[in-house]
Motif scaffolding. Structure first.
Motif, PDB file in Angstrom:
ATOM      1  N   VAL A 219      33.783  18.070  81.614  1.00 18.77           N
ATOM      2  CA  VAL A 219      33.043  19.437  81.850  1.00 18.77           C
ATOM      3  C   VAL A 219      31.652  18.960  81.870  1.00 18.77           C
ATOM      4  CG1 VAL A 219      32.529  21.550  80.922  1.00 18.77           C
ATOM      5  CG2 VAL A 219      34.933  20.263  80.582  1.00 18.77           C
ATOM      6  N   GLU A 220      30.799  19.311  82.998  1.00 22.15           N
ATOM      7  CA  GLU A 220      29.713  18.924  83.201  1.00 22.15           C
ATOM      8  C   GLU A 220      28.744  19.769  83.819  1.00 22.15           C
ATOM      9  OE1 GLU A 220      28.157  15.160  86.044  1.00 22.15           O
ATOM     10  OE2 GLU A 220      30.140  16.088  86.584  1.00 22.15           O
ATOM     11  N   TYR A 221      27.542  19.722  83.492  1.00 25.33           N
ATOM     12  CA  TYR A 221      26.234  20.381  83.974  1.00 25.33           C
ATOM     13  C   TYR A 221      25.406  19.360  84.415  1.00 25.33           C
ATOM     14  CZ  TYR A 221      26.848  25.113  81.994  1.00 25.33           C
ATOM     15  OH  TYR A 221      27.467  26.226  81.767  1.00 25.33           O
ATOM     16  N   PRO A 222      25.512  18.809  85.749  1.00 23.16           N
ATOM     17  CA  PRO A 222      24.821  17.758  86.267  1.00 23.16           C
ATOM     18  C   PRO A 222      23.415  17.967  85.961  1.00 23.16           C
ATOM     19  CG  PRO A 222      26.350  18.515  87.786  1.00 23.16           C
ATOM     20  CD  PRO A 222      26.325  19.446  86.829  1.00 23.16           C
ATOM     21  N   SER A 223      22.768  19.235  86.321  1.00 24.79           N
ATOM     22  CA  SER A 223      21.379  19.401  86.151  1.00 24.79           C
ATOM     23  C   SER A 223      20.855  19.137  85.154  1.00 24.79           C
ATOM     24  CB  SER A 223      20.880  20.653  86.634  1.00 24.79           C
ATOM     25  OG  SER A 223      21.512  21.825  85.906  1.00 24.79           O
ATOM     26  N   ALA A 224      21.545  19.137  84.137  1.00 24.37           N
ATOM     27  CA  ALA A 224      21.248  18.900  82.599  1.00 24.37           C
ATOM     28  C   ALA A 224      21.643  17.583  82.178  1.00 24.37           C
ATOM     29  CB  ALA A 224      21.903  20.048  81.621  1.00 24.37           C
ATOM     30  N   LYS A 225      22.124  16.679  82.854  1.00 29.30           N
ATOM     31  CA  LYS A 225      22.535  15.488  82.669  1.00 29.30           C
ATOM     32  C   LYS A 225      23.629  15.529  81.313  1.00 29.30           C
ATOM     33  CE  LYS A 225      18.566  13.187  84.489  1.00 29.30           C
ATOM     34  NZ  LYS A 225      17.591  12.254  84.230  1.00 29.30           N
ATOM     35  N   PHE A 226      24.527  16.541  81.341  1.00 35.92           N
ATOM     36  CA  PHE A 226      25.512  16.833  80.304  1.00 35.92           C
ATOM     37  C   PHE A 226      27.018  16.599  80.664  1.00 35.92           C
ATOM     38  CE2 PHE A 226      28.336  19.645  78.139  1.00 35.92           C
ATOM     39  CZ  PHE A 226      28.050  19.204  76.779  1.00 35.92           C
ATOM     40  N   LEU A 227      27.718  15.919  79.760  1.00 35.86           N
ATOM     41  CA  LEU A 227      29.120  15.553  80.114  1.00 35.86           C
ATOM     42  C   LEU A 227      29.915  15.572  78.698  1.00 35.86           C
ATOM     43  CD1 LEU A 227      31.166  14.893  82.254  1.00 35.86           C
ATOM     44  CD2 LEU A 227      30.600  12.473  81.704  1.00 35.86           C
ATOM     45  N   THR A 228      31.168  16.366  78.902  1.00 36.82           N
ATOM     46  CA  THR A 228      31.896  16.072  77.625  1.00 36.82           C
ATOM     47  C   THR A 228      33.293  16.281  78.172  1.00 36.82           C
ATOM     48  OG1 THR A 228      32.567  17.318  75.573  1.00 36.82           O
ATOM     49  CG2 THR A 228      32.010  18.715  77.507  1.00 36.82           C
ATOM     50  N   ALA A 229      34.250  16.026  77.414  1.00 36.45           N
ATOM     51  CA  ALA A 229      35.616  15.735  77.860  1.00 36.45           C
ATOM     52  C   ALA A 229      36.614  16.087  77.145  1.00 36.45           C
ATOM     53  CB  ALA A 229      35.723  14.301  78.626  1.00 36.45           C
ATOM     54  N   CYS A 230      37.717  16.478  77.538  1.00 34.21           N
ATOM     55  CA  CYS A 230      38.825  16.355  76.628  1.00 34.21           C
ATOM     56  C   CYS A 230      40.359  15.716  77.334  1.00 34.21           C
ATOM     57  CB  CYS A 230      39.352  17.950  76.354  1.00 34.21           C
ATOM     58  SG  CYS A 230      39.871  18.817  77.691  1.00 34.21           S
ATOM     59  N   GLN A 231      41.219  15.504  76.720  1.00 34.00           N
ATOM     60  CA  GLN A 231      42.578  14.929  77.191  1.00 34.00           C
ATOM     61  C   GLN A 231      43.634  15.656  77.069  1.00 34.00           C
ATOM     62  OE1 GLN A 231      42.750  11.029  75.182  1.00 34.00           O
ATOM     63  NE2 GLN A 231      42.305   9.952  77.282  1.00 34.00           N
ATOM     64  N   THR A 232      44.584  15.823  77.886  1.00 30.77           N
ATOM     65  CA  THR A 232      45.656  16.701  77.972  1.00 30.77           C
ATOM     66  C   THR A 232      46.792  16.063  76.806  1.00 30.77           C
ATOM     67  OG1 THR A 232      46.935  15.282  79.675  1.00 30.77           O
ATOM     68  CG2 THR A 232      45.600  17.311  80.401  1.00 30.77           C
ATOM     69  N   LYS A 233      47.189  17.117  76.086  1.00 33.45           N
ATOM     70  CA  LYS A 233      48.173  16.954  75.012  1.00 33.45           C
ATOM     71  C   LYS A 233      49.047  18.194  75.235  1.00 33.45           C
ATOM     72  CE  LYS A 233      45.097  17.840  71.735  1.00 33.45           C
ATOM     73  NZ  LYS A 233      44.414  17.945  70.395  1.00 33.45           N
ATOM     74  N   PRO A 234      50.643  17.599  74.917  1.00 32.32           N
ATOM     75  CA  PRO A 234      50.838  16.271  74.666  1.00 32.32           C
ATOM     76  C   PRO A 234      51.022  15.432  76.038  1.00 32.32           C
ATOM     77  CG  PRO A 234      52.777  17.767  74.699  1.00 32.32           C
ATOM     78  CD  PRO A 234      51.613  18.498  74.929  1.00 32.32           C
ATOM     79  N   PRO A 235      51.029  13.837  75.597  1.00 29.76           N
ATOM     80  CA  PRO A 235      51.043  13.093  76.757  1.00 29.76           C
ATOM     81  C   PRO A 235      52.411  13.331  77.821  1.00 29.76           C
ATOM     82  CG  PRO A 235      52.018  11.949  74.795  1.00 29.76           C
ATOM     83  CD  PRO A 235      51.226  13.265  74.437  1.00 29.76           C
TER      84      PRO A 235
END
Length: 742
Positions: A219-235
């Protein structure tokens, strides 16, 4: 002089130029603190702190909420260039503050309503043009695997996967959502969004190579140089029939013919989900009816081979999918050559009655005398030259050594000599903070010393560069996947790595530094725990133990008291509570599987999702630590956080015994019988009734009646108030005491 300008929403410590100011957007997660800087420079000089041109300025921060036309004055401050800022007004004294050094705005514990436009106005004699910047606020994204399992039918899957990734946000535009796996981008962007919510889905036809994988959503805001993430669960679980990939026999030999006395390693490598069950059998030469079961694991070793080991070796692998049993098998015939001594050979003689052996002995004696004379003469001839040759060799060795040192690889020197560390730029990211891919170049990693080995990993003490493109190094523990690891073992290794990636840091959980998986062998770099395992730490801390430092001829006692023992137990509970938040459980909870870092801080290592831990315990069934297993684990192979609570009760018993293992005088089968029949470890003589009751609460037969982690922590806190009454070290059994000098 006209002095009103805007310093945009910048990271603390950044500046803006009165002539070339630019809009810089920012983004942050709910609950974080944000600092907005309002420092300004003109011709390279900070006008708000220019002591050569004393002046007063008024700084006003304004906030315009999302979808609103009305600006709100949230903070005003007065700045004298010769003194600290003075707060004039704040809209909320618990939320908005200004820095003691400049006019920065500090917003505490931001929420979605804090999103919008922020403006910083600096007023001197009159007004200038102003501009604004956006603040985007988000909740942590959520990832889901909506179809968690698939089954192969005739080598194919007739269904598509379905993952979703969604995020609640506030701001004047939605974030960009991307799916990635390794470095491959899997889709083009956000599928759906409105003013407060954005979502992206991912769907594809899965292949069995994706079994056990989790996919990364960015999940990204390129203009703000911001990036966060999550991983799918369950595998992702892809069930497919077992396949025996290959049977490896080492050392290699033509047609598998070996001499007697050799050790022969048999390795059966298979893939399948559910994971394969292995069975090695043997039929001796000439007797096909007598089949013997050798092992129920992937590897078997023939030691000191002889003729009895000659015959057919068969590896059979099976798995069961929805009641259907799948089988694959391979066989190899191993031949053993036995060397025999012939004691019936006649003693030959010449026609004259003289043995040729006697003639040969005479000839050898004559030649030996001649050689001795030659060596004596040569020794006398070159005696005077020996000293000169030695001096010349010494000079040559010195020159070669100097040339090697001068041409030694700079990186190798930096990694091996910690004293050669130059200053590092503070704006370069530390490897441990690169949360996206975690991959570290192999050239920045150095294996130093092997310190432990498991069934499919080696654990090394190592070093690596602390920052990219720098000379500063740090000590790390490195898990190295062995060369001949099976597909299942490789899956276990990757699973542990992926869990470490998604787990948030905690002081009582070992920290992932990075990994290397571009080429084999795969490496996993972890925080280095300098005190070793908790078992080792407790052993060296037992009453009477001492450590002698040879260099200073001094003795340092590492004894720990009853309060410290309860603190260790509480640290472990803290780490387990953190794992439970992420639905993780421990792999074999005992003192030898917990690490201790600097300052005696316990670090949990080796954990995963319940189904992964169950698979691994089934795979390594012959090494299960039955002494710390719950009844349901022994009977039904059930593993969850409640079975961890049972194991924690045994761990607590080990801690107050300074690492001593329970059931020392019982065999494996006897231990299982005791646990399943309802017997429990007896109360130790140095343990209070209250502390022993806590252990019994962990050992309840009914898993639902076992104490939860927060309750355990509360009991430990209460006991710590009178720690010396609950662990009576004066009554400690003699088996827990010793004196040792190192």
């Amino acid at each position: 002089m006209l002095l009103l300008s805007l310093c945009l929403f910048l990271v603390q410590g950044a500046t803006c130029d009165l002539i070339n100011s630019q809009n810089v957007n920012q983004a942050a997660l709910v609950g974080k603190n944000v600092t907005l800087s309002c420092a300004m420079k003109q011709n390279g000089v900070d006008i708000l702190h220019n002591n050569h041109q004393p002046k007063k300025y008024n700084v006003t921060w304004k906030h315009t909420p999302v979808h609103s036309q009305k600006s709100i004055n949230i903070l005003e401050a007065e700045i004298d260039t010769q003194s600290h800022p003075r707060l004039v007004h704040t809209a909320d004294g618990n939320k908005y503050f200004t820095s003691a050094k400049d006019a920065s705005l500090i917003v505490l514990d931001i929420d979605l309503t804090d999103a919008g436009l922020y403006t910083c106005l600096v007023q001197g004699d009159s007004l200038l043009k102003n501009s604004t910047a956006d603040l985007f606020v988000l909740l942590s994204p959520q990832c889901h695997n909506l179809i968690p399992s698939f089954t192969y039918h005739n080598g194919d899957v007739n269904q598509q996967t379905l993952f979703d990734c969604n995020v609640h946000y506030r701001g004047n535009k939605p974030p960009i959502i991307l799916w990635k796996h390794d470095k491959q981008e899997l889709n083009t962007g956000t599928d759906y969004h409105n003013n407060t919510f954005a979502m992206a889905t991912l769907s594809f036809k899965p292949d069995k190579k994706y079994d056990g994988y989790r996919f990364l959503c960015l999940v990204e805001y390129p203009s703000a140089k911001f990036l966060t993430a999550c991983q799918t669960k369950p595998p992702l679980q892809i069930y497919f029939p077992v396949h025996l990939n290959k049977m490896i026999i080492k050392p290699q030999a033509d047609e598998y013919v070996y001499n007697s006395g050799k050790s022969i390693n048999l390795d059966c490598q298979a893939s399948g989900n559910p994971h394969p069950k292995y069975r090695w059998t043997f039929k001796p030469k000439g007797d096909n009816s007598a089949e013997t079961i050798l092992a129920m694991k992937p590897r078997y070793t023939i030691t000191d081979a002889d003729k009895r080991n000659e015959g057919t070796y068969n590896c059979t692998v099976t798995n069961n999918i929805n009641g259907t049993l799948f089988i694959d098998t391979q066989t190899k015939y191993i031949k053993i050559n036995v060397k025999q001594e012939d004691n019936t050979t006649p003693n030959p003689t010449t026609s004259a009655g003289v043995s040729p052996y006697a003639i040969g002995a005479v000839i050898c004696a004559v030649l030996a005398v001649i050689l001795i004379l030659v060596f004596v003469i040569l020794g006398m001839k070159f005696r005077d030259q020996c000293f000169l040759m030695q001096m010349r060799d010494k000079r040559t060795h010195t020159r070669l050594t100097r040339d090697h040192d001068e041409n030694m690889d700079d990186q190798e020197i930096e990694l091996l000599d910690e004293s050669l560390q130059s200053s590092v730029r503070t704006d370069e990211p530390q490897y441990g903070r690169l949360k996206l891919y975690w991959e570290i170049p192999r050239k920045d990693i150095r294996l130093v010393e092997e310190i432990a080995a498991g069934s499919f990993v080696e654990v090394w003490k190592g070093k690596m560069k602390k920052y990219p493109n720098s000379s500063e190094i740090q000590k790390v523990a490195i898990k190295k996947l062995i060369e001949n690891a099976t597909e299942q073992e490789r899956k276990f290794f990757l699973g542990e790595m992926e869990v470490q990636k998604m787990l948030q840091p905690h002081p009582n959980v070992i920290l992932l530094i990075g990994c290397y998986t571009f080429h084999e062998p795969w490496l996993l770099m972890l925080e280095y725990a300098q005190e070793g395992t908790l078992y080792e730490y407790l052993q060296y801390s037992r009453p009477g133990a001492q450590t002698v430092q040879i260099s200073s001829n001094s003795v340092h006692h590492k004894n720990i008291n009853s309060h410290r023992l309860l603190a260790i137990a509480a640290q472990v509970v803290n780490g387990l509570m953190h794992l439970q938040k992420f639905k993780l459980i421990y792999y074999r909870l005992k003192t030898s599987n917990i690490l201790v870092g600097r300052g005696g801080i316990c670090k949990l290592t080796g954990f995963g999702f319940p189904h992964e831990i169950t698979e691994r315990n089934q795979y390594e069934n012959d090494t299960l630590p039955v002494e710390c297993m719950s009844p349901e684990s022994l009977k039904e192979q059930i593993y969850n956080y409640r079975t961890d609570i049972w194991s924690y009760g045994v761990l607590l018993w080990e801690i107050i015994h300074f690492g001593l293992s329970p059931y020392l005088h019982l065999e494996r089968e006897e231990i299982e019988d005791d646990i399943l029949s309802g017997k429990r470890l007896e109360r130790p003589p140095h343990c209070s009734e209250d502390l022993y009751q806590l252990m019994l609460d962990c050992w309840q037969e009914d898993p639902m009646k076992r104490k939860e982690y927060p309750d355990i922590l509360q009991v430990l806190s209460n006991l710590a108030a009178d720690h010396s009454l609950h662990i009576l070290l004066d009554s400690l059994p003699e088996t827990c005491k010793f004196t040792q000098a190192v």
